[in-house]
Design an enzyme around this catalytic site. Sequence first.
Site, PDB file in Angstrom:
ATOM      1  N   THR A   1     -16.987   0.341   3.713  1.00  9.57           N
ATOM      2  CA  THR A   1     -15.331   0.397   3.682  1.00  9.57           C
ATOM      3  C   THR A   1     -15.167   1.739   4.314  1.00  9.57           C
ATOM      4  O   THR A   1     -15.937   2.764   4.094  1.00  9.57           O
ATOM      5  CB  THR A   1     -14.602   0.000   2.578  1.00  9.57           C
ATOM      6  OG1 THR A   1     -15.049   1.048   1.498  1.00  9.57           O
ATOM      7  CG2 THR A   1     -14.932  -1.403   2.140  1.00  9.57           C
ATOM      8  N   PRO A   2     -13.976   2.161   4.664  1.00 14.98           N
ATOM      9  CA  PRO A   2     -13.554   3.262   4.953  1.00 14.98           C
ATOM     10  C   PRO A   2     -13.750   4.170   3.774  1.00 14.98           C
ATOM     11  O   PRO A   2     -14.048   5.569   4.098  1.00 14.98           O
ATOM     12  CB  PRO A   2     -12.055   3.321   5.386  1.00 14.98           C
ATOM     13  CG  PRO A   2     -12.000   2.001   5.945  1.00 14.98           C
ATOM     14  CD  PRO A   2     -12.721   0.994   5.262  1.00 14.98           C
TER      15      PRO A   2
ATOM     16  N   ASP B   1       3.552   2.356  -4.306  1.00 13.73           N
ATOM     17  CA  ASP B   1       2.867   3.150  -5.181  1.00 13.73           C
ATOM     18  C   ASP B   1       2.508   2.423  -6.657  1.00 13.73           C
ATOM     19  O   ASP B   1       3.508   2.493  -7.378  1.00 13.73           O
ATOM     20  CB  ASP B   1       3.382   4.725  -5.363  1.00 13.73           C
ATOM     21  CG  ASP B   1       2.603   5.697  -5.908  1.00 13.73           C
ATOM     22  OD1 ASP B   1       1.595   5.222  -6.766  1.00 13.73           O
ATOM     23  OD2 ASP B   1       2.948   6.591  -6.022  1.00 13.73           O
TER      24      ASP B   1
ATOM     25  N   TYR C   1     -15.504   6.158 -13.084  1.00 16.82           N
ATOM     26  CA  TYR C   1     -15.280   4.775 -12.246  1.00 16.82           C
ATOM     27  C   TYR C   1     -15.731   3.658 -12.965  1.00 16.82           C
ATOM     28  O   TYR C   1     -15.159   2.382 -13.275  1.00 16.82           O
ATOM     29  CB  TYR C   1     -16.178   4.937 -11.084  1.00 16.82           C
ATOM     30  CG  TYR C   1     -15.843   3.701  -9.971  1.00 16.82           C
ATOM     31  CD1 TYR C   1     -14.589   3.549  -9.457  1.00 16.82           C
ATOM     32  CD2 TYR C   1     -17.018   2.828  -9.818  1.00 16.82           C
ATOM     33  CE1 TYR C   1     -14.759   2.368  -8.498  1.00 16.82           C
ATOM     34  CE2 TYR C   1     -16.903   1.735  -9.142  1.00 16.82           C
ATOM     35  CZ  TYR C   1     -15.550   1.400  -8.532  1.00 16.82           C
ATOM     36  OH  TYR C   1     -15.290   0.567  -7.603  1.00 16.82           O
TER      37      TYR C   1
ATOM     38  N   ARG D   1     -30.693   1.851  -2.409  1.00 19.11           N
ATOM     39  CA  ARG D   1     -30.455   1.123  -3.633  1.00 19.11           C
ATOM     40  C   ARG D   1     -30.102  -0.527  -3.188  1.00 19.11           C
ATOM     41  O   ARG D   1     -29.705  -1.374  -4.290  1.00 19.11           O
ATOM     42  CB  ARG D   1     -29.619   1.735  -4.499  1.00 19.11           C
ATOM     43  CG  ARG D   1     -28.221   1.716  -4.085  1.00 19.11           C
ATOM     44  CD  ARG D   1     -27.183   2.764  -5.152  1.00 19.11           C
ATOM     45  NE  ARG D   1     -25.758   2.344  -4.748  1.00 19.11           N
ATOM     46  CZ  ARG D   1     -24.717   3.119  -5.168  1.00 19.11           C
ATOM     47  NH1 ARG D   1     -25.049   4.351  -5.866  1.00 19.11           N
ATOM     48  NH2 ARG D   1     -23.837   2.954  -4.853  1.00 19.11           N
TER      49      ARG D   1
ATOM     50  N   ASP E   1       0.774  -1.296   0.016  1.00 15.50           N
ATOM     51  CA  ASP E   1      -0.009  -0.156  -0.035  1.00 15.50           C
ATOM     52  C   ASP E   1       0.817   1.211   0.007  1.00 15.50           C
ATOM     53  O   ASP E   1       2.080   1.055   0.308  1.00 15.50           O
ATOM     54  CB  ASP E   1      -0.961   0.001   1.240  1.00 15.50           C
ATOM     55  CG  ASP E   1      -2.122   0.850   0.950  1.00 15.50           C
ATOM     56  OD1 ASP E   1      -2.073   2.084   0.860  1.00 15.50           O
ATOM     57  OD2 ASP E   1      -3.149   0.440   1.053  1.00 15.50           O
TER      58      ASP E   1
END
Length: 245
Positions: free
Chosen positions: A182-183, A58, A147, A205, A37
């Site tokens: 998730t965060p 990265d 996205y 939804r 990460d």
Amino acid sequence: MGRLDGKVIVLTAAAQGIGRASALAFAREGAKVIATDINESKLQELESYRGIQTRVLDVTKKRQIDQFASEIERIDVLFNVAGFVHHGTILDCEEKDWDFSMNLNVRSMFLMIKAFLPKMLAQKSGNIINMSSVASSIKGVENRCVYSATKAAVIGLTKSVAADFIQQGIRCNCVCPGTVDTPSLQERIQARDNPKEALKTFLNRQKTGRFASAEEVALLCVYLASDESAYVTGNPVIIDGGWSL
């Protein structure tokens, strides 16, 4: 005996969310996990778990990826998780937004696969799992233009790799979740003008009346990483509580 005993698994975006839950689930099943990460402080929290070693990476930097790959002698499973959710229609997207999302959501997977696939081919076996979404070519979703375009590209990339290398012992699938608690989701909700209304919209939804948990998605990832799924390749595997029906 664990379901992943002896397997070496490299995954990205392991510091939180689905990546973290998957790293822990893989380790519980006996895998040697190399968790990466860009967030060093959160990533280090995984060091205390047996079977997990960490490395800051990265995934938008080719040189870093190639150096990392040169340090890995063997890899059984590559799990590409890193990604970013852009909110808005095509009219809300500037070129820099498009480029950022394509770079992180698609190009990073291209770079990781390019770096690690030769090792898998030399071993005559390998398993690649990519993180996609039902917000892709599977389902049109409001305010997810960029996205969805990136995640549709991930499905195409997955199918192409699967088709090209199936006879060399390589499998490649992608996971297509719906909305996962998730965060990252919580940050996106809090960033909206009316977080309470945004949460309500997200929940409305969901046909099950709830979000998926990161741990539920991680269990699917364990299956795809294991030999139990040895006959599964080239598939966008949906886990969305019926959202895409």
